[in-house]
Design a protein around this motif. Sequence first.
Motif, mmCIF file in Angstrom:
data_model
loop_
_atom_site.group_PDB
_atom_site.id
_atom_site.type_symbol
_atom_site.label_atom_id
_atom_site.label_comp_id
_atom_site.label_asym_id
_atom_site.label_seq_id
_atom_site.Cartn_x
_atom_site.Cartn_y
_atom_site.Cartn_z
ATOM 1 N N GLN A 65 -59.876 -9.594 49.556
ATOM 2 C CA GLN A 65 -61.290 -9.291 49.435
ATOM 3 C C GLN A 65 -61.666 -8.924 48.018
ATOM 4 O OE1 GLN A 65 -61.894 -6.438 52.649
ATOM 5 N NE2 GLN A 65 -63.093 -8.042 53.616
ATOM 6 N N GLY A 66 -60.722 -8.468 47.225
ATOM 7 C CA GLY A 66 -61.053 -8.196 45.840
ATOM 8 C C GLY A 66 -60.452 -6.932 45.291
ATOM 9 N N PHE A 67 -61.157 -6.378 44.328
ATOM 10 C CA PHE A 67 -60.701 -5.201 43.608
ATOM 11 C C PHE A 67 -61.303 -3.949 44.222
ATOM 12 C CE2 PHE A 67 -61.068 -8.784 40.648
ATOM 13 C CZ PHE A 67 -59.733 -8.945 40.334
ATOM 14 N N ALA A 68 -60.528 -2.874 44.256
ATOM 15 C CA ALA A 68 -60.998 -1.603 44.817
ATOM 16 C C ALA A 68 -60.770 -0.487 43.796
ATOM 17 C CB ALA A 68 -60.249 -1.290 46.109
ATOM 18 N N PHE A 69 -61.742 0.410 43.725
ATOM 19 C CA PHE A 69 -61.677 1.553 42.819
ATOM 20 C C PHE A 69 -62.090 2.795 43.592
ATOM 21 C CE2 PHE A 69 -63.041 -2.258 40.646
ATOM 22 C CZ PHE A 69 -62.126 -2.368 39.618
ATOM 23 N N ASP A 70 -61.464 3.941 43.304
ATOM 24 C CA ASP A 70 -61.913 5.177 43.937
ATOM 25 C C ASP A 70 -61.723 6.369 43.010
ATOM 26 O OD1 ASP A 70 -59.290 6.196 44.184
ATOM 27 O OD2 ASP A 70 -59.131 5.703 46.277
ATOM 28 N N LEU A 71 -62.449 7.424 43.328
ATOM 29 C CA LEU A 71 -62.383 8.678 42.590
ATOM 30 C C LEU A 71 -62.415 9.807 43.602
ATOM 31 C CD1 LEU A 71 -62.439 10.154 39.847
ATOM 32 C CD2 LEU A 71 -64.929 10.109 39.986
ATOM 33 N N LYS A 72 -61.462 10.747 43.476
ATOM 34 C CA LYS A 72 -61.393 11.913 44.353
ATOM 35 C C LYS A 72 -61.478 13.166 43.494
ATOM 36 C CE LYS A 72 -58.127 9.469 47.325
ATOM 37 N NZ LYS A 72 -56.711 9.382 47.706
ATOM 38 N N LEU A 73 -62.323 14.111 43.881
ATOM 39 C CA LEU A 73 -62.449 15.386 43.186
ATOM 40 C C LEU A 73 -62.433 16.503 44.218
ATOM 41 C CD1 LEU A 73 -65.309 14.506 40.693
ATOM 42 C CD2 LEU A 73 -62.871 14.696 40.178
ATOM 43 N N GLY A 74 -61.593 17.511 44.009
ATOM 44 C CA GLY A 74 -61.518 18.595 44.985
ATOM 45 C C GLY A 74 -60.697 19.762 44.497
ATOM 46 N N TYR A 75 -60.121 20.461 45.474
ATOM 47 C CA TYR A 75 -59.416 21.712 45.179
ATOM 48 C C TYR A 75 -58.298 21.919 46.196
ATOM 49 C CZ TYR A 75 -58.978 26.409 43.263
ATOM 50 O OH TYR A 75 -58.517 27.524 42.626
ATOM 51 N N SER A 76 -57.187 22.485 45.733
ATOM 52 C CA SER A 76 -56.083 22.868 46.616
ATOM 53 C C SER A 76 -56.132 24.375 46.826
ATOM 54 C CB SER A 76 -54.733 22.483 45.995
ATOM 55 O OG SER A 76 -54.595 21.097 45.918
ATOM 56 N N ILE A 77 -56.571 24.774 48.001
ATOM 57 C CA ILE A 77 -56.658 26.198 48.317
ATOM 58 C C ILE A 77 -55.291 26.738 48.715
ATOM 59 C CG2 ILE A 77 -57.704 27.891 49.868
ATOM 60 C CD1 ILE A 77 -60.096 25.939 50.075
ATOM 61 N N ILE A 78 -54.555 25.944 49.486
ATOM 62 C CA ILE A 78 -53.192 26.326 49.858
ATOM 63 C C ILE A 78 -52.225 25.327 49.215
ATOM 64 C CG2 ILE A 78 -53.912 27.449 52.000
ATOM 65 C CD1 ILE A 78 -52.919 25.015 53.518
ATOM 66 N N PRO A 79 -50.973 25.713 49.010
ATOM 67 C CA PRO A 79 -50.034 24.830 48.312
ATOM 68 C C PRO A 79 -49.915 23.450 48.952
ATOM 69 C CG PRO A 79 -49.104 27.018 48.537
ATOM 70 C CD PRO A 79 -50.385 27.003 49.335
#
Length: 191
Positions: A65-79
């Motif tokens: 189907q083609g090219f895929a791009f993603d971006l994830k932004l967040g936080y680790s509260i527990i290990p």
Amino acid sequence: MKMIGLVAGLLLSASLAFAGEGRTGIYASGGAGLQFGSTEGSNTATNFLETLGIDDAGVESKGLQGFAFDLKLGYSIIPNLAVYGIGAVSTDATMTDENISFLYVGGGASYWFPMDIFVGGSIGAGRFNYENAVFTDDFGFSFRISAGKDWTIGSRGGIGVELYYQHAATEDDYSEWTGNMVGLKCNVSYR
């Protein structure tokens, strides 16, 4: 052959050295890769199709189907557990006038096991575009599940590979779309 064994041993040693470190704090990841699968769209409003210059009421894409791009932004509260927002886009590899693209936004979480192997998932909303014109007016339900492996660089950076499955279904007054997509991508991350 000895060189391959040496490189594999170094990667395994590095993975074991950082296993169970229990990182917390900011999480960010960006990835790019290829997406495969099948997407089908149908439209019931003939006059709407005519305004787009489309004669056929159905559209289908299978295979690469083609090219895929993603971006994830967040936080680790527990290990080793990161909670994040995700934005992703995929576009047709052929880059023709009749390309199908997909936009996804949602929220999810990933968990890292020893040796930096991870699993994750997200739930959100997706929207299909066709021929550079919006083919569905509304965002519809979509989800993604993934698994992969990271290699740590420095104290918090990393590179990795990720395999994911994504399902999307959208429906509005004019059309219905469904997509089942599998992607393989490379990631750069900070956690």
